[in-house]
Design a protein around this motif. Structure first.
Motif, short mmCIF file in Angstrom:
data_model
loop_
_atom_site.label_atom_id
_atom_site.label_comp_id
_atom_site.label_asym_id
_atom_site.label_seq_id
_atom_site.Cartn_x
_atom_site.Cartn_y
_atom_site.Cartn_z
N GLN A 283 107.81 -117.08 25.72
CA GLN A 283 107.37 -115.87 24.99
C GLN A 283 106.08 -116.11 24.22
OE1 GLN A 283 109.44 -112.71 25.19
NE2 GLN A 283 109.81 -114.05 26.95
N GLY A 284 105.29 -117.07 24.72
CA GLY A 284 104.03 -117.37 24.04
C GLY A 284 102.96 -116.33 24.27
N ALA A 285 102.90 -115.79 25.47
CA ALA A 285 101.89 -114.79 25.81
C ALA A 285 102.26 -114.15 27.13
CB ALA A 285 100.49 -115.43 25.89
N ASP A 286 101.67 -112.99 27.40
CA ASP A 286 101.91 -112.30 28.66
C ASP A 286 100.98 -112.85 29.75
OD1 ASP A 286 99.38 -110.28 28.94
OD2 ASP A 286 99.94 -110.56 26.84
N PRO A 287 101.30 -112.60 31.03
CA PRO A 287 100.49 -113.16 32.12
C PRO A 287 99.01 -112.83 32.05
CG PRO A 287 102.58 -112.40 33.00
CD PRO A 287 102.53 -111.95 31.55
N ALA A 288 98.66 -111.59 31.71
CA ALA A 288 97.24 -111.21 31.67
C ALA A 288 96.50 -112.01 30.61
CB ALA A 288 97.10 -109.71 31.41
N THR A 289 97.13 -112.24 29.48
CA THR A 289 96.48 -113.00 28.41
C THR A 289 96.34 -114.46 28.78
OG1 THR A 289 97.32 -111.48 26.71
CG2 THR A 289 96.65 -113.67 25.97
N ILE A 290 97.38 -115.05 29.36
CA ILE A 290 97.31 -116.46 29.77
C ILE A 290 96.21 -116.65 30.81
CG2 ILE A 290 98.57 -118.34 30.88
CD1 ILE A 290 101.15 -117.08 29.69
N ASP A 291 96.14 -115.77 31.78
CA ASP A 291 95.08 -115.85 32.79
C ASP A 291 93.70 -115.77 32.13
OD1 ASP A 291 96.76 -116.17 34.92
OD2 ASP A 291 96.36 -114.22 35.83
N ALA A 292 93.54 -114.82 31.22
CA ALA A 292 92.24 -114.62 30.57
C ALA A 292 91.82 -115.86 29.78
CB ALA A 292 92.29 -113.39 29.67
N VAL A 293 92.76 -116.47 29.09
CA VAL A 293 92.44 -117.66 28.29
C VAL A 293 92.02 -118.81 29.20
CG1 VAL A 293 93.41 -119.42 26.75
CG2 VAL A 293 93.88 -116.99 26.33
N LEU A 294 92.74 -119.03 30.30
CA LEU A 294 92.39 -120.12 31.21
C LEU A 294 91.04 -119.88 31.89
CD1 LEU A 294 95.93 -120.86 32.59
CD2 LEU A 294 94.41 -122.55 31.55
N ARG A 295 90.72 -118.63 32.16
CA ARG A 295 89.42 -118.32 32.76
C ARG A 295 88.30 -118.41 31.73
NH1 ARG A 295 91.93 -113.63 34.71
NH2 ARG A 295 90.68 -112.48 33.18
N GLU A 296 88.46 -117.71 30.63
CA GLU A 296 87.36 -117.49 29.70
C GLU A 296 87.20 -118.60 28.66
OE1 GLU A 296 87.58 -113.41 28.21
OE2 GLU A 296 88.69 -112.89 30.04
N SER A 297 88.23 -119.41 28.49
CA SER A 297 88.14 -120.56 27.60
C SER A 297 88.18 -121.87 28.39
CB SER A 297 89.28 -120.54 26.57
OG SER A 297 89.16 -121.60 25.65
N GLY A 298 89.07 -121.94 29.37
CA GLY A 298 89.21 -123.17 30.14
C GLY A 298 88.21 -123.33 31.27
N GLY A 299 87.55 -122.23 31.65
CA GLY A 299 86.54 -122.33 32.70
C GLY A 299 87.08 -122.29 34.11
N PHE A 300 88.38 -122.01 34.29
CA PHE A 300 88.94 -121.91 35.64
C PHE A 300 88.53 -120.58 36.26
CE2 PHE A 300 91.63 -124.88 33.35
CZ PHE A 300 91.79 -125.90 34.27
N LYS A 301 88.32 -120.58 37.57
CA LYS A 301 87.81 -119.39 38.25
C LYS A 301 88.83 -118.26 38.28
CE LYS A 301 83.88 -121.31 39.14
NZ LYS A 301 82.67 -120.90 38.37
N MET A 302 90.10 -118.61 38.42
CA MET A 302 91.18 -117.64 38.43
C MET A 302 92.31 -118.17 37.56
SD MET A 302 91.48 -116.41 42.42
CE MET A 302 92.57 -115.03 42.02
N GLY A 303 93.08 -117.24 36.98
CA GLY A 303 94.26 -117.65 36.25
C GLY A 303 95.41 -117.89 37.21
N PRO A 304 96.43 -118.63 36.79
CA PRO A 304 97.54 -118.97 37.69
C PRO A 304 98.39 -117.78 38.12
CG PRO A 304 97.95 -119.76 35.47
CD PRO A 304 96.54 -119.31 35.50
N PHE A 305 98.47 -116.75 37.30
CA PHE A 305 99.28 -115.59 37.68
C PHE A 305 98.58 -114.78 38.77
CE2 PHE A 305 100.74 -116.76 33.48
CZ PHE A 305 102.12 -116.67 33.60
N GLU A 306 97.29 -114.52 38.59
CA GLU A 306 96.57 -113.78 39.62
C GLU A 306 96.41 -114.63 40.88
OE1 GLU A 306 92.57 -112.80 38.38
OE2 GLU A 306 92.35 -114.68 37.26
N LEU A 307 96.27 -115.94 40.72
CA LEU A 307 96.09 -116.81 41.88
C LEU A 307 97.37 -116.89 42.70
CD1 LEU A 307 94.43 -118.72 43.56
CD2 LEU A 307 94.93 -120.55 41.94
N THR A 308 98.52 -117.03 42.06
CA THR A 308 99.77 -117.08 42.83
C THR A 308 100.10 -115.73 43.46
OG1 THR A 308 101.03 -116.77 40.77
CG2 THR A 308 100.77 -119.03 41.57
#
Length: 518
Positions: A211-236
């Motif tokens: 319950q830390g965050a919703d999928p859209a937020t987790i994806d956005a953080v990994l893309r926009e902070s972590g520099g990954f091209k896609m988040g794991p939810f959209e990628l899977t």
């Protein structure tokens, strides 16, 4: 040993998408190519598909007319395995079934010459197991191309238990000559990419389940902070939830159900419900003409503090001091204590370290970024005792730097930090076990799954003890073995010191306390 000569024939068994792609690569490298399939019609169709792609390349000017005509004259369908007798290399790309593949290679051994290489394009089965029962397993290996094979440069060159080094080197040089980027790998579950990549998905799913965050937020953080091209939810969702989960379960089972690779219950429920991603119209997110994709949580505007104090060395977040000054915020620095940013309201802003905000009074954690200057979003987490003023000041501070801010739940290690730490740990362990070199793993993760940095490059950038400390803290808060740092990571982080500085200390680096321990 040198690469296979261009005058020699390369055969592909299996006329599906992957087989066609591999055939195209070998064809455009200059080889005569044969495609065989148990379905003769499929083999002929596969040849036609490759020829069509060659024609499209010529139409786009990527291949001259004479070259296209010459290439299309060198590819043919083989009606029977016996027609592959003069092939110097045979690559199979058939169904992922051990028995089917073993029977195929047993038949091929009776057809090809003694010096021919036999290779499997499997992504999940053991190369060693597939070679069991072969008369000459030394010439058998894995050549794992990534889909689409003509476009993606990476090829994992996998040596089974019985593979001769000379055969692996000949295959490596051949693939290199085809314009691909080969990496050497021992026969291990998932090889390089599918082994090392598991935490990218697993940690995101764990944050969601906690319950830390919703999928859209987790994806956005990994893309926009972590520099990954896609988040794991959209990628899977793009890969297919069933496909991604099957790989995770295969690796988990192959490692005797190690907690390091435990699958996600949330993803299991998604697969059971038939929400497989884009191909089914719904996965983590909805798809279709009327679908509205959920947006990440973004905090409302807050006023930035006029001044802050940087206490101690912020380590991976050291660039923030300069960014704050450039944004017009007065920064006072002190080398004693920390590391944290002291806010005017007496609250503290601390880089994710595997602990939780609830352990301290008035602390806000912020997540790791690939590059704090270039990052466009930062995640923050708070505990029950974090004051509204401290959170507002922390949000305003990063907004003043031009960042969007996502406030997530109080999960140890947050999102980017725990993901990167786990990638580093699995890489250190794989290198120590002789799976591949650190350089080859970094290359594989950059080219195979488009990571912004390889795990070893992350490790070097973050400092030799950063990942160990974070995982040590995570393991104490989430026991069970998933986050227990590997012995290899321990050695990389502390062998030179001869002691684990601060590993038993819950107050921060060098024993300096931040916040009020609850």
């Amino acid at each position: 040993m040198t690469a296979i000569e261009r005058s020699r024939t390369v055969a592909v068994v299996g006329a599906g998408t992957m087989g066609q792609g591999i055939a195209q690569v070998a064809l455009l490298a200059g080889h005569r190519v044969l495609i065989h399939d148990i379905d003769a019609h499929a083999a002929r169709d596969g040849v036609d598909q490759v020829r069509d792609r060659v024609e499209r390349l010529a139409a786009k000017g990527r291949l001259d007319r004479a070259g296209a005509d010459e290439a299309n004259g060198r590819i043919n369908a083989a009606q029977a395995l016996s027609e592959l007798a003069d092939a110097a290399l045979v690559i199979e790309a058939v169904v992922e079934d051990v028995t089917v593949k073993q029977q195929l290679f047993a038949s091929l051994e009776g057809v090809v010459s003694p010096d021919a290489l036999l290779a499997t394009n499997t992504s999940s089965l053991s190369v060693t197991e597939l070679a069991a029962g072969m008369a000459h397993p030394g010439r058998f290996l894995g050549l794992h191309f990534f889909n689409p094979a003509p476009l993606l440069p990476l090829v994992e060159v996998v040596s089974g238990f019985a593979t001769d080094q000379a055969a692996a080197e000949r295959a490596y040089e051949t693939v290199l000559g085809w314009g691909k980027t080969p990496v050497r790998c021992a026969d291990t579950p998932g090889f390089i990419v599918n082994r090392i990549a598991r935490p990218f998905y697993a940690e995101a799913f764990a944050v969601y389940e906690e319950q830390g965050a919703d999928p859209a937020t987790i994806d956005a953080v990994l893309r926009e902070s972590g520099g990954f091209k896609m988040g794991p939810f959209e990628l899977t969702d793009l890969i297919g939830q069933d496909v991604n989960e099957a790989v995770t379960r295969s690796v988990w089972d192959s490692f005797f159900r190690s907690p390091k690779f435990t699958p996600s219950l949330a993803q299991r429920r998604l697969v059971q419900s038939g929400r497989l991603g884009r191909k089914s119209g719904h996965g983590w997110f909805p798809y279709g003409p009327d679908a509205r994709l959920p947006q990440p949580h973004t905090a409302a505007p807050e006023e930035a503090p006029a001044k802050v104090t940087v206490v101690g060395d912020l380590g991976p977040a050291a660039a923030l001091a300069d960014l704050l000054e450039e944004a017009g915020i007065a920064v006072t620095a002190t080398g004693q204590g920390g590391p944290y940013i002291q806010l005017p309201g007496e609250g503290q802003l601390v880089l994710a370290d595997g602990k939780t905000s609830v352990e301290f009074t008035d602390v806000v954690y912020f997540d790791l970024a690939l590059d704090y200057r270039e990052a466009t979003r930062i995640a923050l987490s708070t505990g029950e005792d974090t004051s509204e003023r401290t959170l507002a000041e922390a949000v305003g501070l990063f907004q003043k730097l031009g960042k969007k801010v996502s406030v997530i739940g109080d999960v140890p290690g947050m999102i980017v930090a725990r993901t990167v730490a786990m990638l580093i740990d699995l890489t250190a362990d794989a290198v120590a076990r002789g799976v591949a070199t650190a350089e080859d793993i970094d290359t594989a993760m950059r080219l195979g799954v488009n990571y912004p940095l390889g795990p070893s490059a992350w490790h070097e950038r973050l400092g030799r003890d950063w990942a160990y400390d974070l995982l040590h803290h995570l393991d104490e808060r989430c026991p069970g073995g998933r986050y227990a740092p590997s012995l290899a990571l321990f050695k990389l982080g502390y062998a030179e010191d001869g002691a684990v500085d601060g590993a038993e200390d819950e107050t921060g680096d060098d024993g300096e306390e931040y916040g009020d321990d609850q």
